[in-house]
Design an enzyme around this catalytic site. Structure first.
Site, short mmCIF file in Angstrom:
data_model
loop_
_atom_site.label_atom_id
_atom_site.label_comp_id
_atom_site.label_asym_id
_atom_site.label_seq_id
_atom_site.Cartn_x
_atom_site.Cartn_y
_atom_site.Cartn_z
CB SER A 153 -0.95 0.17 1.00
OG SER A 153 -1.91 0.93 1.15
CG ASP A 245 -6.99 -2.07 -3.68
OD1 ASP A 245 -7.42 -0.77 -3.23
OD2 ASP A 245 -5.86 -2.36 -3.45
CG HIS A 275 -6.03 -1.81 0.05
ND1 HIS A 275 -5.18 -1.55 -0.80
CD2 HIS A 275 -5.44 -1.16 1.40
CE1 HIS A 275 -4.00 -0.63 -0.28
NE2 HIS A 275 -4.26 -0.71 1.02
#
Length: 305
Positions: A153, A245, A275
């Protein structure tokens, strides 16, 4: 898009994972204070923590004035150093939040892993985070070690950005970059940002909130690696994205641009994942398979396969 029309996964394990996440970290968490967000996130991470592999040595220290945590597995099969940058939107997370994840990657690869506890926004705006990560990288490269960059991320953003900065500065020694559902600077209005605007776990409005809080320039390739002019000469990459996502197409587009520039790249899109699926690796079959692919990629770059 409304949450009623946004596609959702159907795998039972990942749906159970989402239920657990919702019980610790509300869907509208970004509306709370920074302190509250961090308390919720820390509690969520603790819920998914696990015992470390047998005889693993863990040590907290400082590298280049940045707090780090190192993981040394009982059996070392590679002298390559794994450098991990944690996710959390640049706002939450720490070396503790990804403790078990880092330990399991190090154990699988048989290589030492160093997790970087970079400064967080909004107390520290960009480029504090990138500066911390690059300072650690530069210091370990001075020892002549080969390094694999890993990040999920926001950490994927930092790993990709640090690789760009290292290329620009002529630093050698990065032998691979492993980017897991990375945030790389997509336009927020098309592709997966539109299709998965209200995806479970992370929404497009969440991404916009984190970007605003960070204060990074959108045209800077270290902050937004998709803004890079030339992708030639970047380290080989393994990129894993989640289908459900909004960040999905950042990784997909980045992989395509690396490949077009002649960079060796592997790309995986996990079909049932959302995610932050790394935390679901012990309760979802899809996450387990995806995590094994990540670990195998790290091992490959480290020369342990």
């Amino acid at each position: 898009m409304s949450s009623t029309t946004c596609p959702r996964p159907s795998e039972e394990g990942i749906l159970q994972f989402l239920d657990v996440c919702d019980s610790f970290y509300p869907a509208d968490a970004v509306n709370a204070s920074i302190e509250q967000q961090r308390q919720w996130y820390d509690a969520l991470c603790a819920r998914f923590d696990r015992s470390l592999p047998e005889r693993m040595v863990v040590e907290d220290s400082i590298i280049a004035d940045v707090p780090v945590r190192s993981y040394r597995p009982a059996t070392l099969r590679s002298s390559t150093l794994l450098l991990y940058f944690h996710g959390g939107g640049f706002v939450v997370g720490s070396r503790q939040s990804h403790h078990a994840i880092c330990a399991e990657i190090a154990d699988h690869a048989g290589a030492e892993l160093v997790s970087v506890d970079y400064r967080l926004a909004p107390e520290h705006l960009w480029p504090a985070q990138a500066d911390d990560c690059f300072a650690v990288l530069r210091e370990v490269l001075r020892d002549g070690r080969r390094v694999v960059l890993i990040g999920d991320s926001a950490g994927g953003n930092l790993a990709a950005g640090v690789a760009v900065q290292a290329k620009n500065d002529g630093l050698n020694g990065i032998v691979g970059q492993v980017l897991i559902y990375p945030s790389l600077g997509g336009d927020l209005i098309s592709g997966s940002y539109e299709e998965m605007a209200d995806a479970p776990g992370l929404t497009t409005s969440d991404v916009a909130y984190y970007r605003q809080l960070l204060g990074a320039p959108e045209d800077n390739p270290i902050a937004m690696p998709l803004a890079t002019e030339s992708f030639a000469g970047l380290p080989p990459a393994f990129i894993s994205v989640a289908h459900f996502d909004p960040l999905r197409d950042d990784g997909r587009i980045y992989a395509g641009r690396l490949a077009a520039a002649g960079v060796e790249v592997w790309f995986r899109e996990e079909p049932q994942m959302v995610h932050a699926w790394l935390r679901a690796r012990h309760m979802s079959e899809g996450a387990r398979i995806g995590f094994r692919a990540v670990c195998d990629a790290v091992s490959y770059f480290a020369g342990a396969l």
